[in-house]
Design a protein around this motif. Structure first.
Motif, PDB file in Angstrom:
ATOM      1  N   LEU A   1       0.832  -1.204   0.000  1.00 46.28           N
ATOM      2  CA  LEU A   1       0.000   0.000   0.000  1.00 46.28           C
ATOM      3  C   LEU A   1       0.865   1.251   0.000  1.00 46.28           C
ATOM      4  N   PHE A   2       1.905   1.268   0.825  1.00 45.41           N
ATOM      5  CA  PHE A   2       2.806   2.416   0.882  1.00 45.41           C
ATOM      6  C   PHE A   2       3.450   2.663  -0.480  1.00 45.41           C
ATOM      7  N   SER A   3       3.996   1.614  -1.079  1.00 48.54           N
ATOM      8  CA  SER A   3       4.704   1.776  -2.348  1.00 48.54           C
ATOM      9  C   SER A   3       3.777   2.273  -3.452  1.00 48.54           C
ATOM     10  N   VAL A   4       2.609   1.671  -3.563  1.00 57.01           N
ATOM     11  CA  VAL A   4       1.650   2.093  -4.587  1.00 57.01           C
ATOM     12  C   VAL A   4       1.167   3.517  -4.323  1.00 57.01           C
ATOM     13  N   SER A   5       0.887   3.837  -3.074  1.00 60.55           N
ATOM     14  CA  SER A   5       0.396   5.179  -2.734  1.00 60.55           C
ATOM     15  C   SER A   5       1.435   6.249  -3.021  1.00 60.55           C
ATOM     16  N   LEU A   6       2.684   5.966  -2.688  1.00 57.37           N
ATOM     17  CA  LEU A   6       3.745   6.951  -2.949  1.00 57.37           C
ATOM     18  C   LEU A   6       3.905   7.183  -4.444  1.00 57.37           C
ATOM     19  N   ILE A   7       3.925   6.124  -5.221  1.00 60.10           N
ATOM     20  CA  ILE A   7       4.062   6.272  -6.673  1.00 60.10           C
ATOM     21  C   ILE A   7       2.880   7.036  -7.257  1.00 60.10           C
ATOM     22  N   MET A   8       1.678   6.691  -6.858  1.00 62.65           N
ATOM     23  CA  MET A   8       0.487   7.347  -7.405  1.00 62.65           C
ATOM     24  C   MET A   8       0.391   8.809  -6.980  1.00 62.65           C
ATOM     25  N   ASP A   9       0.795   9.127  -5.743  1.00 58.24           N
ATOM     26  CA  ASP A   9       0.751  10.511  -5.290  1.00 58.24           C
ATOM     27  C   ASP A   9       1.783  11.356  -6.032  1.00 58.24           C
ATOM     28  N   VAL A  10       2.978  10.827  -6.210  1.00 55.76           N
ATOM     29  CA  VAL A  10       4.004  11.551  -6.967  1.00 55.76           C
ATOM     30  C   VAL A  10       3.529  11.773  -8.397  1.00 55.76           C
ATOM     31  N   ARG A  11       2.956  10.752  -8.991  1.00 54.69           N
ATOM     32  CA  ARG A  11       2.455  10.873 -10.363  1.00 54.69           C
ATOM     33  C   ARG A  11       1.352  11.927 -10.451  1.00 54.69           C
ATOM     34  N   ALA A  12       0.421  11.911  -9.506  1.00 51.33           N
ATOM     35  CA  ALA A  12      -0.684  12.877  -9.525  1.00 51.33           C
ATOM     36  C   ALA A  12      -0.188  14.299  -9.329  1.00 51.33           C
ATOM     37  N   LEU A  13       0.750  14.490  -8.419  1.00 48.76           N
ATOM     38  CA  LEU A  13       1.265  15.845  -8.183  1.00 48.76           C
ATOM     39  C   LEU A  13       2.070  16.359  -9.366  1.00 48.76           C
ATOM     40  N   ASN A  14       2.751  15.491 -10.062  1.00 54.88           N
ATOM     41  CA  ASN A  14       3.498  15.915 -11.245  1.00 54.88           C
ATOM     42  C   ASN A  14       2.572  16.249 -12.411  1.00 54.88           C
ATOM     43  N   GLN A  15       1.390  15.683 -12.446  1.00 64.56           N
ATOM     44  CA  GLN A  15       0.438  15.988 -13.511  1.00 64.56           C
ATOM     45  C   GLN A  15      -0.341  17.267 -13.238  1.00 64.56           C
ATOM     46  N   ASN A  16      -0.462  17.662 -11.981  1.00 64.86           N
ATOM     47  CA  ASN A  16      -1.178  18.884 -11.622  1.00 64.86           C
ATOM     48  C   ASN A  16      -0.251  20.083 -11.725  1.00 64.86           C
ATOM     49  N   GLU A  17      -0.846  21.224 -11.890  1.00 65.22           N
ATOM     50  CA  GLU A  17      -0.073  22.459 -11.839  1.00 65.22           C
ATOM     51  C   GLU A  17      -0.268  23.048 -10.448  1.00 65.22           C
ATOM     52  N   ASN A  18       0.453  22.492  -9.497  1.00 67.57           N
ATOM     53  CA  ASN A  18       0.277  22.918  -8.115  1.00 67.57           C
ATOM     54  C   ASN A  18       1.505  23.610  -7.561  1.00 67.57           C
ATOM     55  N   GLY A  19       2.509  23.836  -8.376  1.00 69.30           N
ATOM     56  CA  GLY A  19       3.693  24.560  -7.919  1.00 69.30           C
ATOM     57  C   GLY A  19       4.794  23.674  -7.387  1.00 69.30           C
ATOM     58  N   TRP A  20       4.566  22.374  -7.280  1.00 69.30           N
ATOM     59  CA  TRP A  20       5.607  21.471  -6.774  1.00 69.30           C
ATOM     60  C   TRP A  20       5.557  20.178  -7.558  1.00 69.30           C
ATOM     61  N   ASN A  21       6.679  19.812  -8.099  1.00 68.24           N
ATOM     62  CA  ASN A  21       6.807  18.549  -8.818  1.00 68.24           C
ATOM     63  C   ASN A  21       7.839  17.698  -8.106  1.00 68.24           C
ATOM     64  N   PRO A  22       7.400  16.744  -7.297  1.00 64.65           N
ATOM     65  CA  PRO A  22       8.359  15.886  -6.597  1.00 64.65           C
ATOM     66  C   PRO A  22       9.167  15.049  -7.587  1.00 64.65           C
ATOM     67  N   SER A  23      10.369  14.725  -7.204  1.00 64.65           N
ATOM     68  CA  SER A  23      11.287  13.974  -8.057  1.00 64.65           C
ATOM     69  C   SER A  23      10.769  12.549  -8.268  1.00 64.65           C
ATOM     70  N   LYS A  24      10.418  12.235  -9.502  1.00 64.86           N
ATOM     71  CA  LYS A  24       9.927  10.886  -9.799  1.00 64.86           C
ATOM     72  C   LYS A  24      10.986   9.825  -9.533  1.00 64.86           C
ATOM     73  N   PRO A  25      12.222   9.992 -10.036  1.00 65.36           N
ATOM     74  CA  PRO A  25      13.207   8.925  -9.800  1.00 65.36           C
ATOM     75  C   PRO A  25      13.476   8.677  -8.321  1.00 65.36           C
ATOM     76  N   LEU A  26      13.571   9.738  -7.538  1.00 67.81           N
ATOM     77  CA  LEU A  26      13.866   9.596  -6.118  1.00 67.81           C
ATOM     78  C   LEU A  26      12.757   8.847  -5.392  1.00 67.81           C
ATOM     79  N   TYR A  27      11.526   9.294  -5.554  1.00 63.45           N
ATOM     80  CA  TYR A  27      10.437   8.691  -4.796  1.00 63.45           C
ATOM     81  C   TYR A  27       9.996   7.347  -5.370  1.00 63.45           C
ATOM     82  N   TYR A  28      10.184   7.122  -6.660  1.00 65.48           N
ATOM     83  CA  TYR A  28       9.954   5.784  -7.207  1.00 65.48           C
ATOM     84  C   TYR A  28      10.975   4.807  -6.635  1.00 65.48           C
ATOM     85  N   PHE A  29      12.212   5.280  -6.458  1.00 65.05           N
ATOM     86  CA  PHE A  29      13.251   4.448  -5.857  1.00 65.05           C
ATOM     87  C   PHE A  29      12.896   4.117  -4.402  1.00 65.05           C
TER      88      PHE A  29
END
Length: 150
Positions: free
Chosen positions: A86-114
């Motif tokens: 659950l943690f792994s899937v939630s972290l990946i999906m949240d990072v993906r969702a935030l990177n798709q939104n224009e909310n002023g912050w794009n978390p690092s995909k490689p870092l948090y996917y790792f």
């Protein structure tokens, strides 16, 4: 008359998807990043909280409270078996969702996917599990500072 103006402004604020836009009729401006469209962070925050509960129960069991050893056992099975994926899937999906939104912050995909990927190996090596909990805490802190939730 003023009541209708406030209601109309509140509706305009709730309906807009553009954070940071100033409404001329309302005189209200939204902080950039206050309209996140992802609730996946709930799955990220549950794991550190339940891990802390399990550790407290473990130390209580070691101190001589036998009921807490049952809670520790159940908690380890629950945290390890169900919440690691659950943690792994939630972290990946949240990072993906935030990177798709224009909310002023794009978390690092490689870092948090790792972090999400190695968290699965925390079942085998507790050191990796603890390290990814620090990663989760850092992520949630940055998310709070940049997006406003949690």
């Amino acid at each position: 008359m003023m009541f209708g103006h406030r209601t109309r402004c509140r509706v305009q604020i709730q309906q807009t998807a553009l954070a940071g836009e100033q409404f001329l009729n309302c005189g209200v401006s939204l902080k950039q990043g206050t309209v996140p469209e992802s609730n996946w962070w709930y799955g990220v925050v549950v794991v550190p909280i339940l891990t802390a509960v399990v550790w407290i129960a473990h130390f209580g069991a070691e101190a001589g409270f036998p009921l807490l050893s049952v809670i520790t056992g159940i908690g380890l099975v629950f945290v390890g078996g169900l919440l690691v994926p659950l943690f792994s899937v939630s972290l990946i999906m949240d990072v993906r969702a935030l990177n798709q939104n224009e909310n002023g912050w794009n978390p690092s995909k490689p870092l948090y996917y790792f972090v999400a990927a190695i968290h699965v190996f925390g079942l085998v090596t507790p050191l990796i599990y603890v390290a990814t909990l620090f990663g989760a805490t850092a992520y949630l802190t940055q998310r709070h500072n940049n997006v406003g939730s949690p």
